[in-house]
Design a protein around this motif. Structure first.
Motif, PDB file in Angstrom:
ATOM      1  N   SER A  24      80.406  41.316 -38.723  1.00 20.45           N
ATOM      2  CA  SER A  24      81.594  41.494 -39.558  1.00 20.45           C
ATOM      3  C   SER A  24      81.527  40.623 -40.804  1.00 20.45           C
ATOM      4  CB  SER A  24      82.868  41.173 -38.771  1.00 20.45           C
ATOM      5  OG  SER A  24      82.862  39.832 -38.292  1.00 20.45           O
ATOM      6  N   VAL A  25      80.695  39.574 -40.775  1.00 21.17           N
ATOM      7  CA  VAL A  25      80.489  38.701 -41.935  1.00 21.17           C
ATOM      8  C   VAL A  25      78.999  38.398 -42.061  1.00 21.17           C
ATOM      9  CG1 VAL A  25      81.012  36.479 -43.011  1.00 21.17           C
ATOM     10  CG2 VAL A  25      82.765  37.621 -41.620  1.00 21.17           C
ATOM     11  N   VAL A  26      78.453  38.592 -43.255  1.00 18.68           N
ATOM     12  CA  VAL A  26      77.066  38.222 -43.535  1.00 18.68           C
ATOM     13  C   VAL A  26      77.054  37.394 -44.815  1.00 18.68           C
ATOM     14  CG1 VAL A  26      74.723  39.010 -44.011  1.00 18.68           C
ATOM     15  CG2 VAL A  26      76.168  40.300 -42.429  1.00 18.68           C
ATOM     16  N   SER A  39      82.623  39.851 -32.733  1.00 21.87           N
ATOM     17  CA  SER A  39      81.555  40.251 -33.652  1.00 21.87           C
ATOM     18  C   SER A  39      80.671  39.046 -33.974  1.00 21.87           C
ATOM     19  CB  SER A  39      82.140  40.825 -34.945  1.00 21.87           C
ATOM     20  OG  SER A  39      82.808  39.818 -35.678  1.00 21.87           O
ATOM     21  N   ARG A  40      79.703  39.271 -34.854  1.00 25.15           N
ATOM     22  CA  ARG A  40      78.796  38.209 -35.273  1.00 25.15           C
ATOM     23  C   ARG A  40      78.965  37.908 -36.761  1.00 25.15           C
ATOM     24  NH1 ARG A  40      73.023  40.079 -32.504  1.00 25.15           N
ATOM     25  NH2 ARG A  40      73.593  39.622 -30.332  1.00 25.15           N
ATOM     26  N   CYS A  41      78.780  36.634 -37.094  1.00 19.60           N
ATOM     27  CA  CYS A  41      78.709  36.194 -38.479  1.00 19.60           C
ATOM     28  C   CYS A  41      77.291  35.680 -38.714  1.00 19.60           C
ATOM     29  CB  CYS A  41      79.715  35.080 -38.761  1.00 19.60           C
ATOM     30  SG  CYS A  41      81.441  35.510 -38.462  1.00 19.60           S
ATOM     31  N   TYR A  42      76.631  36.186 -39.732  1.00 16.55           N
ATOM     32  CA  TYR A  42      75.249  35.788 -40.017  1.00 16.55           C
ATOM     33  C   TYR A  42      75.204  34.909 -41.255  1.00 16.55           C
ATOM     34  CZ  TYR A  42      73.415  39.264 -36.711  1.00 16.55           C
ATOM     35  OH  TYR A  42      73.114  39.986 -35.581  1.00 16.55           O
ATOM     36  N   ASP A  43      74.497  33.781 -41.140  1.00 19.37           N
ATOM     37  CA  ASP A  43      74.205  32.924 -42.281  1.00 19.37           C
ATOM     38  C   ASP A  43      72.701  33.026 -42.521  1.00 19.37           C
ATOM     39  OD1 ASP A  43      74.015  31.020 -44.229  1.00 19.37           O
ATOM     40  OD2 ASP A  43      74.663  29.328 -42.993  1.00 19.37           O
ATOM     41  N   LEU A  44      72.318  33.840 -43.497  1.00 19.75           N
ATOM     42  CA  LEU A  44      70.904  34.146 -43.723  1.00 19.75           C
ATOM     43  C   LEU A  44      70.339  33.228 -44.808  1.00 19.75           C
ATOM     44  CD1 LEU A  44      71.091  38.063 -43.652  1.00 19.75           C
ATOM     45  CD2 LEU A  44      70.668  36.470 -41.757  1.00 19.75           C
ATOM     46  N   GLY A  45      69.351  32.438 -44.427  1.00 21.83           N
ATOM     47  CA  GLY A  45      68.867  31.376 -45.290  1.00 21.83           C
ATOM     48  C   GLY A  45      69.815  30.200 -45.186  1.00 21.83           C
ATOM     49  N   ARG A  77      88.337  31.696 -32.972  1.00 23.48           N
ATOM     50  CA  ARG A  77      88.142  33.145 -33.009  1.00 23.48           C
ATOM     51  C   ARG A  77      86.999  33.541 -32.065  1.00 23.48           C
ATOM     52  NH1 ARG A  77      90.071  35.736 -37.651  1.00 23.48           N
ATOM     53  NH2 ARG A  77      91.838  34.573 -38.471  1.00 23.48           N
ATOM     54  N   PRO A  78      87.146  34.661 -31.374  1.00 23.77           N
ATOM     55  CA  PRO A  78      86.087  35.117 -30.455  1.00 23.77           C
ATOM     56  C   PRO A  78      84.941  35.773 -31.228  1.00 23.77           C
ATOM     57  CG  PRO A  78      87.908  36.678 -30.435  1.00 23.77           C
ATOM     58  CD  PRO A  78      88.338  35.533 -31.314  1.00 23.77           C
ATOM     59  N   CYS A  79      83.978  34.966 -31.650  1.00 26.12           N
ATOM     60  CA  CYS A  79      82.856  35.469 -32.427  1.00 26.12           C
ATOM     61  C   CYS A  79      81.682  34.518 -32.253  1.00 26.12           C
ATOM     62  CB  CYS A  79      83.221  35.606 -33.906  1.00 26.12           C
ATOM     63  SG  CYS A  79      83.691  34.034 -34.673  1.00 26.12           S
ATOM     64  N   LYS A  80      80.549  34.870 -32.856  1.00 31.16           N
ATOM     65  CA  LYS A  80      79.352  34.037 -32.785  1.00 31.16           C
ATOM     66  C   LYS A  80      78.711  33.975 -34.161  1.00 31.16           C
ATOM     67  CE  LYS A  80      74.983  33.531 -30.246  1.00 31.16           C
ATOM     68  NZ  LYS A  80      74.139  34.073 -29.139  1.00 31.16           N
ATOM     69  N   ILE A  81      78.203  32.799 -34.531  1.00 32.34           N
ATOM     70  CA  ILE A  81      77.513  32.633 -35.802  1.00 32.34           C
ATOM     71  C   ILE A  81      76.009  32.544 -35.544  1.00 32.34           C
ATOM     72  CG2 ILE A  81      77.203  31.182 -37.842  1.00 32.34           C
ATOM     73  CD1 ILE A  81      80.070  30.154 -37.386  1.00 32.34           C
ATOM     74  N   ILE A  82      75.251  33.366 -36.266  1.00 30.37           N
ATOM     75  CA  ILE A  82      73.787  33.350 -36.197  1.00 30.37           C
ATOM     76  C   ILE A  82      73.269  32.758 -37.504  1.00 30.37           C
ATOM     77  CG2 ILE A  82      71.696  34.688 -35.739  1.00 30.37           C
ATOM     78  CD1 ILE A  82      73.745  34.978 -33.531  1.00 30.37           C
ATOM     79  N   ALA A  83      72.631  31.592 -37.428  1.00 30.92           N
ATOM     80  CA  ALA A  83      72.116  30.917 -38.617  1.00 30.92           C
ATOM     81  C   ALA A  83      70.592  31.040 -38.645  1.00 30.92           C
ATOM     82  CB  ALA A  83      72.530  29.449 -38.616  1.00 30.92           C
ATOM     83  N   VAL A  84      70.078  31.666 -39.692  1.00 29.83           N
ATOM     84  CA  VAL A  84      68.649  32.012 -39.752  1.00 29.83           C
ATOM     85  C   VAL A  84      67.979  31.323 -40.932  1.00 29.83           C
ATOM     86  CG1 VAL A  84      66.986  33.901 -39.805  1.00 29.83           C
ATOM     87  CG2 VAL A  84      69.268  34.281 -38.827  1.00 29.83           C
ATOM     88  N   MET A  96      82.159  28.211 -42.074  1.00 29.49           N
ATOM     89  CA  MET A  96      82.700  29.315 -41.283  1.00 29.49           C
ATOM     90  C   MET A  96      83.218  28.823 -39.943  1.00 29.49           C
ATOM     91  SD  MET A  96      80.280  32.654 -42.008  1.00 29.49           S
ATOM     92  CE  MET A  96      78.690  31.904 -41.661  1.00 29.49           C
ATOM     93  N   ARG A  97      82.414  28.022 -39.274  1.00 28.93           N
ATOM     94  CA  ARG A  97      82.789  27.561 -37.930  1.00 28.93           C
ATOM     95  C   ARG A  97      84.117  26.811 -37.942  1.00 28.93           C
ATOM     96  NH1 ARG A  97      79.819  23.108 -34.107  1.00 28.93           N
ATOM     97  NH2 ARG A  97      80.305  24.051 -32.112  1.00 28.93           N
ATOM     98  N   ARG A  98      84.281  25.929 -38.896  1.00 25.90           N
ATOM     99  CA  ARG A  98      85.495  25.120 -38.956  1.00 25.90           C
ATOM    100  C   ARG A  98      86.711  25.955 -39.340  1.00 25.90           C
ATOM    101  NH1 ARG A  98      82.400  20.133 -42.071  1.00 25.90           N
ATOM    102  NH2 ARG A  98      81.394  19.263 -40.202  1.00 25.90           N
TER     103      ARG A  98
END
Length: 246
Positions: free
Chosen positions: A131-133, A58-64, A81-88, A74-76
């Motif tokens: 799965s995480v925002v 799934s994806r984890c979003y860091d908005l702002g 874990r098999p996921c991706k973080i999107i930082a916006v 989150m990354r540390r």
């Protein structure tokens, strides 16, 4: 490298609205640590909550995302874990420095979790397979009449069982409590070395830029867009963090 926040240390003839420009970027870590009570706890627990609720692939979003404090937490914590973080973030200065910080973290961190930086207004991106925002001190800077639409898009893009972490400066419905917590916050800033002039000028700069709301308003809006489980997990003076679970 972060330097001491001295933006409002001298009297200003004209105080313009607060912006996340290059000057703010240079002092931002010092500024937020000395200005937001409980900030370190909120960031650390963002990572812990992400570890608990992240779902495979799934994806984890860091908005702002600013300088990526929540992203790194989150990354540390997510390790392999098999996921991706999107930082916006829509501040070019913030994103440029965030790239440098992430590059330094890559040199000393074995975490394989992929991070994608997106230069955009958070209201313009598509949320999908989340799965995480995380909205840590972000919603307060966007127009009030666009907040519900953003939260609805976040909810619609989340997986069942996903979590939204929402941290904000808050208002109190009781005028006495509002005055008390404002005074306590100012005392917190003075205890961290800010002068009366700095506190006053920063407050003026943030007027009509940072628009806080009551916890009840946040809870009502989160439930209106579809979240059933909403609660405050942290509060210190006029700063709070909520969790909303889909």
């Amino acid at each position: 490298m972060s330097t001491k926040d001295d933006i409002y240390s001298q009297p200003l003839d004209t105080i313009t609205g607060f912006t996340f420009d290059e000057h703010v970027v240079n002092v931002f870590p010092d500024m937020i640590q000395r200005s937001v009570p409980g900030y370190s706890t909120i960031i650390a627990m963002t990572g812990v909550l992400a570890e608990r609720y992240v779902q495979p692939n799934s994806r984890c979003y860091d908005l702002g995302s600013s300088l990526g404090a929540s992203t790194l937490a989150m990354r540390r914590q997510l390790h392999s874990r098999p996921c991706k973080i999107i930082a916006v973030d829509n501040s070019v200065a913030m994103q440029n420095r965030c790239r440098e910080i992430l590059a330094q973290d890559n040199d000393g961190n074995a975490s394989p979790v992929d991070v994608e930086l997106v230069d955009s207004d958070i209201r313009d991106i598509t949320i999908a397979n989340a799965s995480v925002v995380v909205l840590n001190f972000t919603l307060q800077f966007i127009a009030n009449d666009t907040r519900e639409a953003l939260l609805k898009r976040i909810f619609d893009g989340m997986l069942d069982g996903g979590i939204l972490i929402l941290s904000e400066k808050i208002l109190f419905e009781d005028p006495h409590l509002q005055a008390l917590n404002t005074d306590l916050h100012h005392s917190f800033k003075r205890a961290n070395g800010y002068s009366e002039m700095e506190v006053s000028q920063k407050r003026t700069a943030l007027e009509n830029v940072l628009i806080p709301e009551t916890i009840a308003s946040h809870q009502h809006r989160l439930k209106a867009v579809g979240f059933n489980n909403v609660d405050v997990w942290f509060q210190c003076f006029n700063f709070a963090s909520l969790v909303a679970i889909k």
